[in-house]
Design a protein around this motif. Sequence first.
Motif, short mmCIF file in Angstrom:
data_model
loop_
_atom_site.label_atom_id
_atom_site.label_comp_id
_atom_site.label_asym_id
_atom_site.label_seq_id
_atom_site.Cartn_x
_atom_site.Cartn_y
_atom_site.Cartn_z
N CYS A 131 -6.16 44.03 21.35
CA CYS A 131 -7.24 43.76 20.72
C CYS A 131 -8.29 43.37 21.69
O CYS A 131 -8.05 42.33 22.61
CB CYS A 131 -7.06 42.84 19.49
SG CYS A 131 -5.80 43.20 18.42
N THR A 242 -9.14 41.99 13.07
CA THR A 242 -8.66 43.08 14.03
C THR A 242 -6.83 43.36 13.98
O THR A 242 -6.66 44.49 13.75
CB THR A 242 -9.09 42.82 15.48
OG1 THR A 242 -10.42 42.70 15.46
CG2 THR A 242 -8.89 44.24 16.29
N GLY A 261 1.52 37.35 19.89
CA GLY A 261 0.41 36.75 20.04
C GLY A 261 -0.33 36.61 18.68
O GLY A 261 -1.70 36.51 18.81
N TRP A 263 -0.79 33.86 16.29
CA TRP A 263 -0.63 32.45 16.12
C TRP A 263 -1.88 31.47 15.79
O TRP A 263 -2.48 31.20 16.95
CB TRP A 263 0.27 31.69 17.19
CG TRP A 263 0.74 30.49 16.85
CD1 TRP A 263 0.30 29.41 17.22
CD2 TRP A 263 1.82 29.96 16.03
NE1 TRP A 263 1.03 28.18 16.83
CE2 TRP A 263 1.84 28.61 16.10
CE3 TRP A 263 2.87 30.84 15.31
CZ2 TRP A 263 2.92 27.94 15.35
CZ3 TRP A 263 3.97 30.00 15.00
CH2 TRP A 263 3.87 28.68 14.66
N PRO A 264 -2.35 31.79 14.70
CA PRO A 264 -3.72 31.14 14.49
C PRO A 264 -3.73 29.41 14.38
O PRO A 264 -4.39 28.96 13.39
CB PRO A 264 -4.35 31.80 13.41
CG PRO A 264 -3.02 32.17 12.37
CD PRO A 264 -1.84 32.23 13.49
N HIS A 277 -7.52 31.87 22.54
CA HIS A 277 -7.20 33.05 23.08
C HIS A 277 -6.25 32.79 24.29
O HIS A 277 -6.49 31.73 24.94
CB HIS A 277 -8.54 33.89 23.51
CG HIS A 277 -9.08 34.42 22.50
ND1 HIS A 277 -10.40 34.52 22.34
CD2 HIS A 277 -8.55 34.97 21.21
CE1 HIS A 277 -10.68 35.24 21.35
NE2 HIS A 277 -9.93 35.52 20.45
N1 CTP Z 1 -4.90 36.32 16.62
C1 CTP Z 1 -4.11 35.44 15.83
N2 CTP Z 1 -3.99 34.07 16.58
C2 CTP Z 1 -5.06 33.65 17.55
C3 CTP Z 1 -6.06 34.73 17.80
C4 CTP Z 1 -5.76 35.90 17.43
O1 CTP Z 1 -3.16 35.56 15.41
N3 CTP Z 1 -5.05 32.41 17.84
C5 CTP Z 1 -4.84 37.70 16.11
C6 CTP Z 1 -5.80 38.06 14.97
O2 CTP Z 1 -5.14 38.96 14.17
C7 CTP Z 1 -6.81 38.73 15.57
C8 CTP Z 1 -6.18 39.49 17.06
O3 CTP Z 1 -5.19 38.56 17.12
O4 CTP Z 1 -7.51 39.36 14.95
C9 CTP Z 1 -7.09 39.60 18.15
O5 CTP Z 1 -7.87 38.52 18.38
P1 CTP Z 1 -9.34 38.42 18.26
O6 CTP Z 1 -9.58 39.10 19.80
O7 CTP Z 1 -9.73 36.85 18.54
O8 CTP Z 1 -9.75 39.31 17.22
P2 CTP Z 1 -10.85 38.99 15.81
O9 CTP Z 1 -10.96 37.48 15.63
O10 CTP Z 1 -10.40 39.55 14.81
O11 CTP Z 1 -12.12 39.37 16.67
P3 CTP Z 1 -13.46 38.93 16.06
O12 CTP Z 1 -13.76 37.60 16.19
O13 CTP Z 1 -14.32 39.70 16.87
O14 CTP Z 1 -13.63 39.42 14.60
#
Ligand code: CTP
Length: 319
Positions: A131, A242, A261, A263-264, A277
């Motif tokens: 991503c 994404t 990867g 894990w929000p 990130h």
């Molecule tokens: N993700 C996650 N936990 C995080 C960061 C990311 O689960 N701490 C997952 C999400 O599904 C995310 C994907 O990894 O969509 C890719 O991360 P990122 O590039 O941050 O994507 P988005 O947030 O979707 O992009 P944007 O902010 O441009 O919408």
Amino acid sequence: AHVDPTALTRSSTDTNHPRPSYNDTTKLSSNNWTFNKTLSNLIRKNILRFLDPERDISILKGTLKPGDIIHYVFDRHSTTNISENLYRLLPTVSPMKNQHHRRCAIVGNSGILLNSSCGPEIDSHDFVIRCNLAPVEEYSRDVGWRTNLVTMNPSVVQRAFQDLVSEEWRDRFLQRLRSLSGSVLWIPAFMAKGGEERVEWALRLILLHTVDVRTAFPSLRLLHAVRGYWLTNNVHIKRPTTGLLMYTMATRFCEEIHLYGFWPFPLDPQGKPVKYHYYDTLKYEYTSSSSPHTMPLEFRTLSTLHRQGALRLHTGTCD
Ligand code: CTP
């Protein structure tokens, strides 16, 4: 076995924590996971009622011409024109036409990957999706390096490559694009206004330096169709991330889907801090209520699917 598709995610809509955190609903078992082919086939079939990922992954050349006006998906009142460069880079056939893979990895960008040693395991999959042009070289031990498809939100050009202000940044961006050799570069160019110039810069570089990537621009209906599928299954996401978009589409091309990867949450299962990130200093603003995403809800949904064997979420180390 009879499987009720709406039961997949019912349990994941009930909670709405003010501060998302790791809790019982996200607890994952990794030792006794077995692939549930029946459920996975059923999910694929149900998703196909809403979208055809082979088609919706990209607008094709025959359907548009330079100068055509497009309304942005999220900013309906704003428009953009199909530029000559974009037209030249539209594929003539779907970049995923007839592609079927046994094991796919989708790599999200969470800091949970750091020190995971998951690189070799990720690279062992038949098809690897990443991503937002996340860097791999310096992190390959933990995230791998193989890439078959990578997404690029227009905002990445600004966030990760300083809007290409200097020769140095243009060079870095070009190197990153070059390193993709032959993979699909998926650019959601028509989602939200504001990224037009950034997309154009990227396309110009690709053409000027004949960069070997296969560009794809998602159809205008993709987002709504994906959201529609999840809403029908009782998952009330505002705007799919994404990562969720990639999972939803991958069901069409992949048998077994493995997620890394994702894990929000700011803390890992042991309570240690986790970066948002793995590669930058961005903070957890996305989990606030003003965010268009509903990542913790998405995560609970994916956890439920993991427990049912429809996909496998990897959140631990790989040694
Ligand atoms: N993700 C996650 N936990 C995080 C960061 C990311 O689960 N701490 C997952 C999400 O599904 C995310 C994907 O990894 O969509 C890719 O991360 P990122 O590039 O941050 O994507 P988005 O947030 O979707 O992009 P944007 O902010 O441009 O919408």
